[in-house]
Design a protein around this motif. Structure first.
Motif: not given
Lengths: 835, 223
Positions: A169, A173, A395, A400, A403, A422, A428, A436
């Motif tokens: 994942d 990204l 993902g 996330l 990231h 993304v 994702y 998000f």
């Protein structure tokens, strides 16, 4: 230039052709195919078995393209192991030196000195070999756009291993970021054979909105088909257990008759046990070594060097040797115990004989009767080249979050832009905007419904609405905690003299220091009391004391350890192999391919109870020694069975069957109780269809998750990956013992006050496939609905013997927390009253 | 099944409650230790955004135990607030809840190392220690006879047959006691830590807070 002109151009310059010829090689079809894809500006996924010249294929386009202007990063190579990156750098030196290519290759790992890291940023090499974590760190710096804008290619090695984890994942990204910084960049993925190459190929191309796009797939010619056999033991096949001790002399004989043998086992403790046993009968003094992930690093390197130098006849190892690095001339792979999955087995077999034209040879040694079925199913799968690698992931939100923080460290961003970026990452691609935004809110102020942390924000919007890092501390914390690998808390094991033997009496002080044996999981040690014996470092040791993060043990003379350290492998039996085993059982004609002892066992089961059909589940109930047992055979792997066991005991409790505990293995689950389920079912007081109804995944699951230690472990790792809590504090790394708060308490409070919090959602998503394997359980419950066949029996059936024998060997589960405490309290009373 | 266990300290009879609170029937006195209110926001100030719900979680549990015992007097045995400024961060709802709990009973804030000067504006009396009938209540244990203290957050790990669990506990040898932390985010210190050996000269008993009852287990049997 027309297509025809381009086709006419030679793919390899003369210098390269001469180099190939000088070595007596000619470029392979897949190597040329990758060159063609590169020339056409297409991303590509190369599927090739080990030994197919995969790495050279991945680098050829780069070697051909770099003309020697230098000073710009041209190619990134990303591998899951830093050892692999170092190994590849060494392998690249040969063609570069021999063809006199003007190419500078460097590695960058956690071990790279700071001075060189800084130099790499200012004067980047042409080719940089590194890991996903290092890429994330580079992207989170403000010179990322300077460093990467020239990037032409990213080569992703062992993509099959990377893509199916949270590391994948994070990597996806990073790719999304790189596509934005360097739109000209194209990927080359290198992978072993997988079940769904098209899904994996999506990983390698930026996904446009509302469509899916894949890299082109290039398949290398298959290697010679492996020769895989099952050991036809002349000994009696055990009913249960995982040691394969019955076949010890036969295993030893195989090592003796081959040049170099890799002996794969599924767990560290199995490796320990087998290594010890082999040396006990090693009359020829064969050089047999041990290799697993918790041994001291220096010791592991020594084994690896001896292996590469060809000084070893055998290595007993775990999945620590599954990946990548070439260990020289292995001519036989022995796989002890359950293969677990067809693809996994094939990758292990691929470790034998890195030459494509010769068949790899492997011998499977089942440790018990059920494993014979699994080995048979796996060999059939290998012969058909059937794959069962896991599907591409959705993902994870915690990754996330990490990231998003990294992006803010790299420079201010607009939420709209980052969201679009993304979504170009395949895992994702379907991320809802609300999720998000929730993640950005989490990164900023924790994502709490109670908005009280605005002034403590880690990222903040500026006047233009761009998100910026709010303080240097947040930036530093990100840098110290990057990555998705949350290691089990480990403790150092040291060998000291026993305080029992030394005449000092039981209260004598432990001699500090002592030889370091390796590291062991904290949760295992927590289950021990002083004096318990277990296997570690190839010998039986006695647990003496735990002082801070050091475990003191002494040599024990026990014949067998008191506490079983078999915790099951990391991976459960694959759904695919399970299905094959069920079909094998269903097809009596196929039994002919099984060893005589196993056939007899199944025939006995047919006469006594029934052998389950492929699409149903049988439930046997019988009395034994004052208790009543319910045994079912879902074949869904130990993790899903454990979860099922937890939920079934809750329901049996409500049905007043008074359950006491359960034990699960890969194939079956046995629950014991005081009530008599046979008569309860007969009298209509217990309904099996209702007992196994999928609605157990509702309230019962929720209630159990509130207390489940596995769920709390899952939550902790999400909290760390997301950056809520640090795994490393500034300065020194603190052990979990010293952390000032417990994530278990955070879990309890959050669950009660904000059950839909992003971190709880992330933990639940992990629980679906991870330690609790809920999705698989859910699929199983749907599959067997209305297809449960109840067999009330007078006594235990032949098929039930293996799982019943696990009682006492495997950890016994139950929710009986108070019972455990009560037992400890009672023992005190007995001691006190001398009874 | 009983939610309380009878424990004697220096001749006085107490009820150790499953919630981690201690009740003295004779005095109708309820004691809770180490509430650590606003620990979540205290970490948030330093960049670790723990959930801001610990104060309300702790006060909810405190309200429940006060409802059950209806004490005449409550002693908060120190470290009631996680830091010196914590009381200023209490939200209006939590302040109201707190003053509701104080209504109709005496309330003593014993000072602790986290809150050497508990706020005077929140109702109740502030003291460094409190004595009733030979029993002394103070934050940091000194090992004195008849002392009931907190500070150490005792927890016990109990292992059997390869399984183990860790729970908060009361630690007592009949002459003195160390109370478990009551706060939702308060961690724990193993009773095998040397700090306990300095307070209890001989073996002592851990009254372990189980799932639905307390269990008396010798400290030497815990790990």
């Amino acid at each position: 230039m027309g297509i025809a002109d381009r086709e006419a151009q030679p793919l390899l310059p003369d210098g390269f052709l001469r180099w190939f010829a000088a070595r007596g090689w000619s470029p392979r079809a897949h190597q040329l195919a990758l060159l063609r894809k590169a020339r056409d500006g297409r991303p590509a996924l190369l599927i090739a078995p080990t030994g197919a010249g995969k790495t050279l294929a991945g680098f050829l386009p780069t070697l051909v393209e770099i003309s020697g202007k230098g000073q710009h990063l041209h190619t990134l190579y990303i591998s899951p192991l830093k050892a692999l990156a170092v190994d590849i750098a060494r392998n690249l030196e040969t063609p570069i030196a021999e063809m006199n290519l003007p190419i500078r290759v460097e590695t960058r790992t956690g071990d790279t000195p700071v001075s060189r890291r800084q130099r790499q940023r200012r004067y980047p090499p042409d080719v940089l070999l590194t890991t996903p974590e290092q890429i994330a760190l580079l992207l989170a710096s403000d010179d990322a756009s300077f460093l990467f804008s020239s990037l032409q290619r990213v080569v992703l090695d062992e993509l099959h291993a990377l893509a199916t984890s949270k590391r994948g994942d994070l990597l996806s990204l990073a790719l999304a970021r790189l596509w934005r910084l360097a739109p000209q960049m194209r990927t080359i993925g290198l992978s072993a054979t997988v079940a769904d190459p098209h899904a994996l190929a999506r990983f390698l191309a930026p996904q446009p909105r509302g469509k899916t796009v894949s890299a082109d797939i290039v398949e290398a010619d298959g290697a010679a088909a492996p020769i895989v056999e099952m050991l036809d033991t002349s000994e009696r096949l055990p009913w249960a257990g995982h040691s394969a001790r019955h076949a010890l002399t036969e295993i030893y004989d195989l090592i003796r008759r081959n040049r170099t043998t890799l002996v794969f086992v599924n767990t560290r403790s199995q490796a320990e046990m087998l290594f010890q046993d082999l040396w006990r009968i090693n009359d020829d003094g064969l050089a047999i070594a041990l290799h697993h992930g918790s041994l001291d690093v220096a010791q592991r390197r020594k084994v690896e060097q001896a292996m590469t130098a060809g000084r070893l006849r055998g290595v007993v190892c775990t999945s620590s040797l599954d990946l990548g690095v070439d260990w020289g001339d292995v001519d036989l792979v022995i796989n002890i115990g359950a293969p677990k999955g067809a693809s996994r087995l094939m990758q292990r077999i691929g470790r034998a004989n890195h030459r494509l034209d010769e068949a790899s040879r492997a011998v499977l040694v089942p440790a018990n009767r059920f494993e014979v079925l699994e080995c048979r199913a796996a060999i059939d799968a290998v012969n058909e080249n059937a794959q069962d690698t896991p599907p591409l992931r959705t993902g994870a939100l915690d990754v996330l979050a990490q990231h998003v923080m990294g992006c803010a460290c790299g420079g201010p961003f607009h939420a709209d832009d980052l969201y679009e970026e993304v979504r170009t990452a395949a895992p994702y691609a379907a991320l809802p905007r609300a999720d998000f935004d929730g993640v950005v809110d989490f990164v900023a102020t924790g994502g709490y419904a109670l908005k009280s942390y605005e002034r403590f924000a880690r990222i903040r919007q500026d006047k233009e609405g761009r998100w910026r890092v709010a303080n240097p501390r947040a930036r530093q914390s990100y840098r110290l905690n990057v990555g998705t690998i949350v290691e089990e808390a480990m403790l150092k094991v040291r060998l000291v003299r026993s305080r029992h033997g030394g005449g000092k009496g039981p209260t004598g002080a432990i001699a500090r220091g002592g030889r370091m044996l390796g590291e062991i999981e904290e949760y295992f040690i927590e289950g021990l009391v002083a004096g318990d014996t277990f296997v570690f470092g190839g010998e039986i040791v006695r647990f003496e004391a735990l002082v801070e993060d050091q475990v003191y043990v002494s040599r024990a003379n026990d014949e067998s350890p008191k506490v079983p350290s078999y915790m099951g492998g990391k991976f459960p039996l694959s759904t695919y192999l399970a299905e094959r085993v069920r079909r094998l059982l269903d097809d009596e004609r196929a039994w002919r391919g099984l060893p005589h002892q196993v056939r007899e066992w199944l025939n006995l089961q047919s006469r006594f109870s029934r052998v389950p059909h492929a699409r149903e589940m049988i439930v046997e109930t019988f009395p034994r020694a004052g208790k009543h047992y319910l045994v079912c055979y879902p074949f869904e792997g130990r993790l899903a069975h454990q979860t099922l066991g937890m939920l079934l005991t809750r329901r049996l409790e409500r049905a007043r069957a008074r359950p006491l505990g359960f034990v699960a293995n890969e194939y079956a689950l046995a629950v014991w109780m005081l009530g008599d389920p046979s008569s309860m079912i007969r009298q209509g007081r217990l309904d099996l269809d209702a007992l196994f109804d999928p609605d157990m995944l509702g309230d019962d699951l929720e209630a159990w998750l509130a207390e489940s230690a596995l769920m709390k472990r899952t939550f902790r790792s999400c909290a760390i990956i997301s950056g809520l809590i640090a795994r490393r504090f500034t300065g020194a790394e603190k052990s979990r013992r010293q952390v000032l708060f417990s994530t278990d308490l955070v879990y309890d409070v959050l669950r009660k006050h904000q059950p839909d919090h992003m971190l709880l959602r992330a933990a639940r998503a992990d629980a679906a496939t991870g330690l609790l394997d809920i999705r698989r359980l859910s699929d199983m419950l749907a599959r067997i609905r209305g297809r449960i066949d109840h067999k009330p029996l007078e006594r235990i059936s032949p098929l039930a013997v293996p799982v019943m024998l696990e009682i006492g060997r495997e950890t016994v589960y139950g929710e009986a927390s108070d019972e455990l405490l009560a037992e400890a309290a009672e023992q005190l009373v007995r001691e006190a009253t001398g009874t | 099944m009983s939610r309380v266990a009878a424990v004697t300290v220096a001749g006085a009879g107490f009820a150790a409650d499953l919630s981690g609170a201690l009740f003295w029937e004779r005095e109708r006195l309820l004691v809770v230790s180490d509430l650590h209110l606003e620990k979540g926001s205290s970490f948030a100030m330093r960049g670790v955004l723990l959930p801001p719900y610990d104060t309300v979680a702790t006060l909810d549990r405190l309200a429940a135990v006060i409802r059950r015992f209806d004490p005449r007097m409550v002693i908060a045995l120190g470290d009631s607030f996680h830091d010196r400024d914590a009381h200023n961060r209490l939200c209006a709802g939590d302040r109201e809840a707190l003053s509701g709990l104080q209504a109709g009973r005496r309330w003593i804030w014993i000072s602790g190392n986290h809150d050497p000067a508990p706020p005077s504006g929140l109702g109740g009396l502030v003291a460094t220690e409190w004595e009733i009938g030979g029993i002394v209540f103070r934050h940091e244990p000194t090992g004195a006879f008849g002392e009931i203290a907190g500070h150490l957050h005792p927890k016990a790990r109990v292992s059997a047959r390869g399984r183990s669990m860790e729970r908060r506990c009361f630690a007592s040898d009949g002459a003195r006691m160390v109370m478990p932390a009551f706060g939702a985010f308060a961690g724990g210190l193993s009773i095998r830590n040397g700090a306990f050996a300095r307070i209890f000269s001989a073996d002592f008993t851990a009254h372990v807070l189980g799932h639905s009852r307390l269990h008396a287990i010798a400290a030497s049997r815990c790990s």
